[in-house]
Each structure stands twice: as structure tokens, then as C-alpha cells.
Design an enzyme around this catalytic site. Structure first.
Site, mmCIF file in Angstrom:
data_model
loop_
_atom_site.group_PDB
_atom_site.id
_atom_site.type_symbol
_atom_site.label_atom_id
_atom_site.label_comp_id
_atom_site.label_asym_id
_atom_site.label_seq_id
_atom_site.Cartn_x
_atom_site.Cartn_y
_atom_site.Cartn_z
ATOM 1 N N ARG A 16 10.710 -11.932 -8.597
ATOM 2 C CA ARG A 16 10.756 -10.814 -9.547
ATOM 3 C C ARG A 16 10.487 -9.491 -8.832
ATOM 4 O O ARG A 16 10.224 -9.471 -7.631
ATOM 5 C CB ARG A 16 9.780 -11.023 -10.693
ATOM 6 C CG ARG A 16 8.321 -10.969 -10.301
ATOM 7 C CD ARG A 16 7.489 -11.245 -11.551
ATOM 8 N NE ARG A 16 6.069 -11.308 -11.274
ATOM 9 C CZ ARG A 16 5.235 -10.278 -11.437
ATOM 10 N NH1 ARG A 16 5.668 -9.101 -11.813
ATOM 11 N NH2 ARG A 16 3.947 -10.432 -11.199
ATOM 12 N N SER A 141 3.520 0.374 2.170
ATOM 13 C CA SER A 141 3.417 1.277 1.019
ATOM 14 C C SER A 141 3.056 2.666 1.524
ATOM 15 O O SER A 141 2.417 2.810 2.584
ATOM 16 C CB SER A 141 2.317 0.791 0.071
ATOM 17 O OG SER A 141 2.005 1.808 -0.858
ATOM 18 N N TYR A 154 -6.088 -2.184 -0.947
ATOM 19 C CA TYR A 154 -4.620 -2.199 -0.883
ATOM 20 C C TYR A 154 -4.126 -1.287 0.243
ATOM 21 O O TYR A 154 -3.259 -1.678 1.035
ATOM 22 C CB TYR A 154 -4.066 -1.749 -2.236
ATOM 23 C CG TYR A 154 -2.567 -1.784 -2.361
ATOM 24 C CD1 TYR A 154 -1.891 -2.994 -2.520
ATOM 25 C CD2 TYR A 154 -1.823 -0.608 -2.347
ATOM 26 C CE1 TYR A 154 -0.503 -3.017 -2.656
ATOM 27 C CE2 TYR A 154 -0.448 -0.628 -2.486
ATOM 28 C CZ TYR A 154 0.212 -1.832 -2.636
ATOM 29 O OH TYR A 154 1.575 -1.853 -2.768
ATOM 30 N N ALA A 156 -5.756 -0.281 2.900
ATOM 31 C CA ALA A 156 -6.121 -0.857 4.207
ATOM 32 C C ALA A 156 -5.151 -1.984 4.572
ATOM 33 O O ALA A 156 -4.704 -2.098 5.720
ATOM 34 C CB ALA A 156 -7.555 -1.388 4.172
ATOM 35 N N ILE A 187 7.204 3.302 -7.295
ATOM 36 C CA ILE A 187 8.399 2.576 -7.735
ATOM 37 C C ILE A 187 8.112 1.961 -9.106
ATOM 38 O O ILE A 187 7.049 1.362 -9.298
ATOM 39 C CB ILE A 187 8.757 1.438 -6.727
ATOM 40 C CG1 ILE A 187 8.801 1.961 -5.278
ATOM 41 C CG2 ILE A 187 10.059 0.749 -7.129
ATOM 42 C CD1 ILE A 187 9.868 2.958 -4.968
HETATM 43 P P1 NDP Z 1 5.374 -7.763 -8.205
HETATM 44 O O1 NDP Z 1 3.960 -8.088 -8.553
HETATM 45 O O2 NDP Z 1 6.315 -7.405 -9.301
HETATM 46 O O3 NDP Z 1 6.020 -8.941 -7.357
HETATM 47 C C1 NDP Z 1 5.338 -9.533 -6.287
HETATM 48 C C2 NDP Z 1 5.762 -10.988 -6.210
HETATM 49 O O4 NDP Z 1 5.031 -11.600 -5.132
HETATM 50 C C3 NDP Z 1 5.406 -11.756 -7.494
HETATM 51 O O5 NDP Z 1 6.437 -12.642 -7.850
HETATM 52 C C4 NDP Z 1 4.155 -12.495 -7.073
HETATM 53 O O6 NDP Z 1 3.909 -13.667 -7.814
HETATM 54 C C5 NDP Z 1 4.463 -12.820 -5.628
HETATM 55 N N1 NDP Z 1 3.269 -13.192 -4.899
HETATM 56 C C6 NDP Z 1 2.006 -12.689 -5.055
HETATM 57 N N2 NDP Z 1 1.159 -13.336 -4.251
HETATM 58 C C7 NDP Z 1 1.867 -14.258 -3.561
HETATM 59 C C8 NDP Z 1 1.549 -15.242 -2.592
HETATM 60 N N3 NDP Z 1 0.300 -15.426 -2.157
HETATM 61 N N4 NDP Z 1 2.536 -16.031 -2.094
HETATM 62 C C9 NDP Z 1 3.818 -15.881 -2.535
HETATM 63 N N5 NDP Z 1 4.181 -14.991 -3.456
HETATM 64 C C10 NDP Z 1 3.227 -14.170 -3.974
HETATM 65 O O7 NDP Z 1 5.289 -6.565 -7.129
HETATM 66 P P2 NDP Z 1 6.354 -5.429 -6.764
HETATM 67 O O8 NDP Z 1 7.730 -5.957 -6.864
HETATM 68 O O9 NDP Z 1 5.993 -4.190 -7.476
HETATM 69 O O10 NDP Z 1 5.972 -5.172 -5.222
HETATM 70 C C11 NDP Z 1 6.632 -5.840 -4.154
HETATM 71 C C12 NDP Z 1 6.072 -5.316 -2.838
HETATM 72 O O11 NDP Z 1 6.255 -3.896 -2.781
HETATM 73 C C13 NDP Z 1 4.581 -5.559 -2.680
HETATM 74 O O12 NDP Z 1 4.297 -5.866 -1.325
HETATM 75 C C14 NDP Z 1 3.971 -4.237 -3.066
HETATM 76 O O13 NDP Z 1 2.724 -4.046 -2.474
HETATM 77 C C15 NDP Z 1 5.018 -3.279 -2.504
HETATM 78 N N6 NDP Z 1 4.983 -1.954 -3.094
HETATM 79 C C16 NDP Z 1 5.213 -1.764 -4.436
HETATM 80 C C17 NDP Z 1 5.194 -0.488 -4.963
HETATM 81 C C18 NDP Z 1 5.442 -0.226 -6.385
HETATM 82 O O14 NDP Z 1 5.410 0.965 -6.776
HETATM 83 N N7 NDP Z 1 5.714 -1.221 -7.210
HETATM 84 C C19 NDP Z 1 4.918 0.677 -4.115
HETATM 85 C C20 NDP Z 1 4.702 0.374 -2.740
HETATM 86 C C21 NDP Z 1 4.742 -0.900 -2.261
HETATM 87 P P3 NDP Z 1 2.811 -13.537 -9.049
HETATM 88 O O15 NDP Z 1 3.435 -12.613 -10.044
HETATM 89 O O16 NDP Z 1 2.664 -14.933 -9.557
HETATM 90 O O17 NDP Z 1 1.559 -12.973 -8.459
#
Ligand code: NDP
Length: 246
Positions: A16, A141, A154, A156, A187
Site C-alpha cells: 500500500r 525522508s 524517525y 534519526a 506526501i
Molecule cells: P505506509 O504506512 O502507507 O506504508 C508502509 C508499508 O510498509 C505498509 O504496508 C506497512 O505495513 C509496511 N511495513 C511496515 N513495517 C514493516 C516491516 N517491518 N516489514 C515489512 N513491511 C513493513 O507508508 P508510506 O507509503 O506513507 O511511506 C512509505 C515510505 O516513505 C516510508 O519509508 C516512509 O518513511 C517514507 N516517507 C513517507 C512520507 C510521507 O509523507 N508519507 C514522507 C517521507 C518519507 P503495515 O501497514 O502493516 O505497518
């Protein structure tokens, strides 16, 4: 148009959010996709990839568990025989002010965002070094560069991802493997939908392009770094933040 025909890409957290957009973008360019996520339900992402005419493999895996990650690599090799692209996208937040932040909140975020990225990067690097080819893209990020009140853990972890990217790029360059980072700004996703309105307004006030980014904006940057157009680019951080940092 960028072509990734028959390339094999692993996207962590690809079920997702931004990860799913990345998976679909790479599939549109012709790549076969392996999604690994802790989420049970990956069927929607898989069927959308298959609708694009590409192959999709879903592997339930926690990126903080080296055995899970090894199984992802083995299943990918058994199915597709190679790994061309790894996108380390899975990430979490546990926001709190520094003086209120528990060790559990600190540890959880560092474990997933930094250690999880290291575990996946290490496992894929071994395979890519043997192939003498491959590219790894780590999702950092904007706050990993500029810091953020309420996100000490986050920021760090995401700053660590940038240093990890540069060190890995230096180690792997001699084997034809590139490693880069993408640093998204604000985002619109489920992760940021939970932010208080005040925090959203504060972010928007420092975005020169005057709009929040989309998951597709991030996916476009990953597509470029995954492609041959970026074959002479390594150890870099590509900011996708509407100009927040310049
Ligand atoms: P989401 O929470 O929508 O998606 C993250 C996905 O990673 C989820 O499906 C989640 O599953 C999965 N996940 C979490 N922990 C684990 C794990 N231990 N092993 C495998 N899968 C895991 O996040 P975003 O799409 O918003 O973010 C994606 C990336 O972009 C992240 O690294 C985030 O830090 C980075 N980012 C996002 C920003 C934003 O504005 N949204 C800005 C800057 C960076 P579950 O839902 O079950 O936890």
C-alpha cells in the site's frame, strides 16, 4: 519512455501507500515485481500488477527479521532467477516529543526504518555483487536531512538511511551495483493523513511548489533511479519535496 522490460524488482512495504505506487510504476515500465510486506492482504497490489501484464510475487515478510528477508531473496531467485532492483520502502512512525519519547518508540522506528533497510540491503547486495549488476534505492525522508520536532526517532532513522546509502554505494560500486536514496517531503498518504491539521499547514508553508506531493511523484523518482538513465548515479539523495530543501 523508461523501459525496465523483464527486470526483477523487490519492493518492501509494497502492499500500500508509496510502496504500492512504486511497484505499479516499475511494472508499467515492464518489470516483474516481488512485494514483501507485513500486511496479510497483498492481493489488491498483486492483481493490479498482473492487470498490467507483468508477473507479481507476494511474500509476507518482516524486514526486521533476517530469516524472513532471506526467504524473500530465495523465493525471488527461485521464481525469477535474478534480482535487478531493490526498493527499501517499508517504514513506520511513532511520533512523540523527545522528552516524552519512550525507548520502545525509539527502538521500533530505528529497528524497522534503519535496521530493516540494512538487513534487506545486505541480503540483496550479496546477490547483486555476484551478478555484477543491480540497483538499490532506499526511501529516506526530508526530515532525515533537516530534522523535525516530534520525530527525533524517525528523523534519526532516515538520516541513518542516507549515511547507509552512501557507505553501501562506496562498497558496492566496484561490483557494478548502485545505491541511491529518495527523500520525499510531505506526501499525501495514510501515514500523513493522521498528522494534525496544524502540522500539515506548517509543512505546506515551507513547500515552494505549494502542493503536497503524491505517491506517484515519489514513484517517478524511483523509476528514474531504477533505470539505465541513472547508471552513472550512485550515493546520491534525490529530494522529492516540492523544493523544501534546496
Ligand atoms: P505506509 O504506512 O502507507 O506504508 C508502509 C508499508 O510498509 C505498509 O504496508 C506497512 O505495513 C509496511 N511495513 C511496515 N513495517 C514493516 C516491516 N517491518 N516489514 C515489512 N513491511 C513493513 O507508508 P508510506 O507509503 O506513507 O511511506 C512509505 C515510505 O516513505 C516510508 O519509508 C516512509 O518513511 C517514507 N516517507 C513517507 C512520507 C510521507 O509523507 N508519507 C514522507 C517521507 C518519507 P503495515 O501497514 O502493516 O505497518
Amino acid at each position: 519512455m523508461i523501459q525496465l522490460t523483464d527486470k526483477v524488482a523487490i519492493v518492501t512495504g509494497g502492499a500500500r501507500g508509496i510502496g504500492k505506487s512504486i511497484a505499479l510504476k516499475l511494472a508499467q515500465a515492464g518489470a516483474n515485481i516481488v512485494i514483501c510486506d507485513v500486511l496479510d492482504n497483498m492481493t489488491e497490489a498483486v492483481s493490479e500488477i498482473e492487470t498490467l501484464g507483468r508477473k507479481a510475487l507476494a511474500v509476507k515478510a518482516d524486514i526486521t527479521n533476517a530469516e524472513d528477508v532471506q526467504a524473500v531473496m530465495e523465493k525471488t531467485l527461485a521464481t525469477f532467477s535474478r534480482i535487478d532492483i531493490l526498493v527499501n520502502n517499508a517504514g513506520i512512525t511513532r511520533d512523540n516529543l523527545l522528552i516524552r519519547m519512550s525507548e520502545d518508540e525509539w527502538d521500533a522506528v530505528i529497528r524497522v526504518n534503519l535496521k530493516g533497510t540494512f538487513i534487506c540491503l545486505k541480503a540483496a547486495a550479496k546477490i547483486m555483487m555476484k551478478q555484477r549488476a543491480g540497483t538499490i534505492i532506499n526511501i529516506s525522508s526530508v526530515v532525515g536531512v533537516m530534522g523535525n520536532a516530534g520525530q527525533a526517532n524517525y528523523s534519526a532513522s532516515k538520516g541513518g538511511v542516507i549515511s547507509l546509502t552512501k557507505s553501501a554505494a562506496k562498497e558496492l560500486a566496484g561490483r557494478g551495483v548502485t545505491v541511491n536514496a529518495v527523500a520525499p517531503g510531505y506526501i499525501q498518504t495514510e501515514m500523513t493523513n493522521h498528522l494534525p491539521e496544524k502540522a500539515k499547514e506548517t509543512f505546506m508553508s515551507v513547500v515552494p511548489l505549494k502542493r503536497p506531493g503524491t505517491a506517484d511523484d515519489v514513484a517517478n523518482a524511483v523509476l528514474f533511479l531504477s533505470s539505465d538513465l541513472a547508471s552513472y548515479t550512485t550515493g546520491q539523495v534525490l529530494h522529492v519535496d516540492g523544493g523544501m530543501i534546496m
